[in-house]
Design an enzyme around this catalytic site. Structure first.
Site, PDB file in Angstrom:
ATOM      1  N   HIS A 120      39.006  47.204  39.286  1.00 30.68           N
ATOM      2  CA  HIS A 120      39.948  47.455  40.381  1.00 30.68           C
ATOM      3  C   HIS A 120      41.378  47.083  40.009  1.00 30.68           C
ATOM      4  O   HIS A 120      41.641  46.112  39.318  1.00 30.68           O
ATOM      5  CB  HIS A 120      39.522  46.689  41.635  1.00 30.68           C
ATOM      6  CG  HIS A 120      39.384  45.205  41.423  1.00 30.68           C
ATOM      7  ND1 HIS A 120      40.430  44.330  41.567  1.00 30.68           N
ATOM      8  CD2 HIS A 120      38.316  44.447  41.072  1.00 30.68           C
ATOM      9  CE1 HIS A 120      40.019  43.103  41.332  1.00 30.68           C
ATOM     10  NE2 HIS A 120      38.739  43.139  41.025  1.00 30.68           N
ATOM     11  N   ASP A 121      42.304  47.938  40.434  1.00 28.00           N
ATOM     12  CA  ASP A 121      43.746  47.698  40.341  1.00 28.00           C
ATOM     13  C   ASP A 121      44.295  47.761  38.917  1.00 28.00           C
ATOM     14  O   ASP A 121      45.424  47.341  38.672  1.00 28.00           O
ATOM     15  CB  ASP A 121      44.133  46.360  40.985  1.00 28.00           C
ATOM     16  CG  ASP A 121      43.624  46.245  42.410  1.00 28.00           C
ATOM     17  OD1 ASP A 121      44.086  47.021  43.260  1.00 28.00           O
ATOM     18  OD2 ASP A 121      42.730  45.412  42.661  1.00 28.00           O
ATOM     19  N   GLY A 138      39.920  43.189  36.305  1.00 34.10           N
ATOM     20  CA  GLY A 138      40.825  43.609  37.364  1.00 34.10           C
ATOM     21  C   GLY A 138      42.286  43.325  37.076  1.00 34.10           C
ATOM     22  O   GLY A 138      42.631  42.361  36.400  1.00 34.10           O
TER      23      GLY A 138
END
Length: 263
Positions: A120-121, A138
């Site tokens: 994520h991200d 992440g």
């Protein structure tokens, strides 16, 4: 639109008429896919995922899954993929998380080999190459033209600057500045990516300036602040290298004191 009859495509998905979708692929309701993209057999594309033009997504890819983050509670986060990317087998790209801006983003013209994981991200630039099993935790940021050797692993929040390169099985626990080549567990700076720069059309003067930056950062035994000043002086001495100097200084300005740079 060439959709195999065994594919499961939600009627709400926005798919260009020129897209090809292979057998047993699954496309979710909030997916958008641009012109010329091909989706291989058994691929799963879900979540709020936007994919641009002329991408090649191979079989068994999993794109747009929720973050592997216990704090995630169903918020409307996204995965955004640009144009002309090659995304190979068993890759896993997660959507973003509320704590990281809500978007995982991949740029254009990237070559992402089998089993690559983008958590994520993560933010990936353009023209990168991720060899098999490269894994980003992440919030990792990867600049343009980066090459990650197979089984490279990057710790969360690490940044990798433009034109950097890692050797196979490198473990990144610190930021890797632009142009640097690293290797090891943990990764250590070994040289600069001189051959890669030449192949991309860097002049002899620009390559020489990159060598001087490497010397200041890694060879002269000076502090990071002293190295920054020496690097800044290169812009006046070699005006053609001014964009490279700016890129390095901008990167170093954002280095966390807790994390530092690869040494």
């Amino acid at each position: 639109m060439a959709i195999h009859p065994t594919a499961i495509v939600d009627a709400r998905a926005q798919i260009d008429a020129s897209v090809t979708i292979g057998p047993y692929a699954v496309i979710g309701p909030e997916v958008r896919i641009g012109a010329g993209t091909t989706v291989g057999p058994h691929a799963v594309i879900e979540g709020r995922t936007t994919i641009g033009r002329d991408n090649r997504i191979f079989q068994f890819a999993s794109l747009g899954g929720i973050p592997q983050d216990k704090k995630y509670a169903g918020e409307p986060c996204e995965l955004v993929i640009g144009d002309r990317n090659t995304i190979r087998e068993f890759t896993t790209f997660n959507i973003g998380s509320p704590g990281g801006g809500g978007v995982t983003r991949v740029g254009n013209d990237n070559w992402l080999m089998a089993y690559v994981h983008l958590a994520h991200d993560c933010i990936v630039g353009d023209n990168t190459i991720f060899a098999n099993n490269s894994q980003l935790a992440g919030h990792v940021e990867v600049g343009d033209w980066v090459i990650l050797g197979g089984f490279t692993v990057a710790h969360q929040f690490v940044r990798i600057g433009a034109h950097a390169m890692t050797a196979m099985c490198s473990l990144l626990f610190a930021d890797q500045p632009p142009f640097v080549m690293s290797q090891g567990q943990p990764a250590q700076a070994r040289s600069m990516n001189f051959e890669g720069l030449r192949r991309r059309g860097f002049s002899a003067g620009r390559v020489s300036a990159v060598k001087a930056m490497h010397k200041a950062l890694y060879r002269d035994g000076i502090t990071l602040e002293e190295a920054k000043q020496r690097i800044a002086d290169l812009a006046a001495a070699t005006p053609e290298a001014a964009p490279d100097v700016t890129a390095m200084l901008d990167f170093l300005a954002r280095v966390s004191p807790q994390r530092g740079i690869v040494r």
